[in-house]
Design an enzyme around this catalytic site. Structure first.
Site, PDB file in Angstrom:
ATOM      1  N   LYS A  35       0.836  -1.204   0.000  1.00  0.00           N
ATOM      2  CA  LYS A  35       0.000   0.000   0.000  1.00  0.00           C
ATOM      3  C   LYS A  35       0.879   1.266   0.000  1.00  0.00           C
ATOM      4  CE  LYS A  35      -3.806  -2.461   2.303  1.00  0.00           C
ATOM      5  NZ  LYS A  35      -4.814  -2.449   3.403  1.00  0.00           N
ATOM      6  N   TYR A  88     -12.174  -2.828  -3.525  1.00  0.00           N
ATOM      7  CA  TYR A  88     -12.759  -2.841  -2.184  1.00  0.00           C
ATOM      8  C   TYR A  88     -14.292  -2.857  -2.209  1.00  0.00           C
ATOM      9  CZ  TYR A  88      -8.225  -2.239   0.139  1.00  0.00           C
ATOM     10  OH  TYR A  88      -6.949  -2.430   0.628  1.00  0.00           O
ATOM     11  N   PHE A 143     -15.508   3.168   7.200  1.00  0.00           N
ATOM     12  CA  PHE A 143     -14.168   3.608   6.795  1.00  0.00           C
ATOM     13  C   PHE A 143     -13.959   3.557   5.278  1.00  0.00           C
ATOM     14  CE2 PHE A 143     -14.020  -0.914   7.962  1.00  0.00           C
ATOM     15  CZ  PHE A 143     -13.490  -1.492   6.797  1.00  0.00           C
ATOM     16  N   ARG A 176      -1.736 -14.726   3.747  1.00  0.00           N
ATOM     17  CA  ARG A 176      -2.535 -14.086   4.794  1.00  0.00           C
ATOM     18  C   ARG A 176      -1.880 -14.305   6.166  1.00  0.00           C
ATOM     19  NH1 ARG A 176      -7.109 -10.753   3.743  1.00  0.00           N
ATOM     20  NH2 ARG A 176      -8.234 -11.746   5.434  1.00  0.00           N
ATOM     21  N   THR A 215      -5.775  -7.956  10.357  1.00  0.00           N
ATOM     22  CA  THR A 215      -6.063  -6.642   9.769  1.00  0.00           C
ATOM     23  C   THR A 215      -5.608  -5.499  10.675  1.00  0.00           C
ATOM     24  OG1 THR A 215      -7.996  -7.595   8.681  1.00  0.00           O
ATOM     25  CG2 THR A 215      -7.900  -5.189   8.822  1.00  0.00           C
ATOM     26  N   ARG A 219       2.358  -7.140   9.279  1.00  0.00           N
ATOM     27  CA  ARG A 219       1.659  -6.082  10.011  1.00  0.00           C
ATOM     28  C   ARG A 219       2.085  -6.061  11.482  1.00  0.00           C
ATOM     29  NH1 ARG A 219      -4.207  -7.373   7.228  1.00  0.00           N
ATOM     30  NH2 ARG A 219      -3.977  -6.069   5.377  1.00  0.00           N
ATOM     31  N   HIS A 261      -1.876  -5.545   1.262  1.00  0.00           N
ATOM     32  CA  HIS A 261      -3.120  -6.280   1.002  1.00  0.00           C
ATOM     33  C   HIS A 261      -2.791  -7.678   0.496  1.00  0.00           C
ATOM     34  CE1 HIS A 261      -7.024  -7.417  -0.683  1.00  0.00           C
ATOM     35  NE2 HIS A 261      -6.323  -7.882  -1.712  1.00  0.00           N
ATOM     36  N   GLU A 287      -9.183  -9.710  -8.262  1.00  0.00           N
ATOM     37  CA  GLU A 287      -8.273  -8.604  -7.943  1.00  0.00           C
ATOM     38  C   GLU A 287      -7.119  -8.509  -8.934  1.00  0.00           C
ATOM     39  OE1 GLU A 287      -9.306  -9.015  -3.167  1.00  0.00           O
ATOM     40  OE2 GLU A 287      -7.304  -9.548  -3.870  1.00  0.00           O
TER      41      GLU A 287
END
Ligand code: GDP
Ligand code: MG
Length: 151
Positions: A9, A49, A57, A85, A91, A102, A115, A126
């Site tokens: 991102k 998205y 959000f 993942r 998240t 993360r 992502h 995607e």
């Protein structure tokens, strides 16, 4: 072969983390079959998205993901969706385990670096939203001469 769409991102690109993050997936042993620096158009962001249209959000999310360049990638390998993942982590970076991307590099729910597709079906959608088919290549790293073939 299973594929996933991974996207570094705008916060990751701005923080100069592209090399470090790509390295994690290379070292794991997955195959990179497409990659590019791009700026998501608003239409691409909305499509990417779409499942979050009703979330509070959503507006902030679109603004963030179109705010600067992202590094979009397609990776291939057995179980690559679920394993990516796991490598990415939860998240909310404050809940993501240390050792995950993360968990190691973020604290903010919105600016969470990367992502990863949540299923092979999402990945297909995607990937098609961000790449032209001819941008995806496979090659055999064990051949003395690298031969790129279209997927
Ligand atoms: P992911 O699949 O782990 O990326 O998470 P989701 O599909 O649930 O959400 C998509 C993205 O929306 C997340 O990666 C975050 O960037 C963003 N997001 C999710 N929850 C929140 C939130 O509560 N606040 C904000 N600002 N962004 C959020
Ligand atoms: Mg998601």
């Amino acid at each position: 072969m299973e594929k996933t769409f991974l996207m570094l991102k705008p916060d990751a690109v701005q923080r100069r983390m592209i090399g470090k993050l790509v390295q994690r997936f290379e070292e794991k042993g997955f195959e990179l079959i497409g990659a590019k620096l791009m700026r998501m158009t608003m239409a691409q962001a909305e499509a990417h998205y779409a499942e979050h249209t009703d979330k509070p959000f959503y507006g902030e999310l679109l603004e963030f993901i179109t705010s600067g360049p992202v590094f979009a990638m397609v990776w291939q390998g057995e179980g690559v969706v679920a394993m990516s993942r796991l490598m990415i982590g939860k998240t909310n970076p404050l809940e993501a385990a240390p050792g995950t991307i993360r968990g190691d590099f973020a604290t903010d729910k919105g600016n969470n670096i990367i992502h990863g597709s949540d299923s092979p079906e999402s990945a297909e959608r995607e990937v098609a939203n961000a790449f032209h088919p001819e941008e995806l290549l496979i090659f055999d790293p064990f051949l003395p001469k690298l031969e790129a073939l279209h997927v």
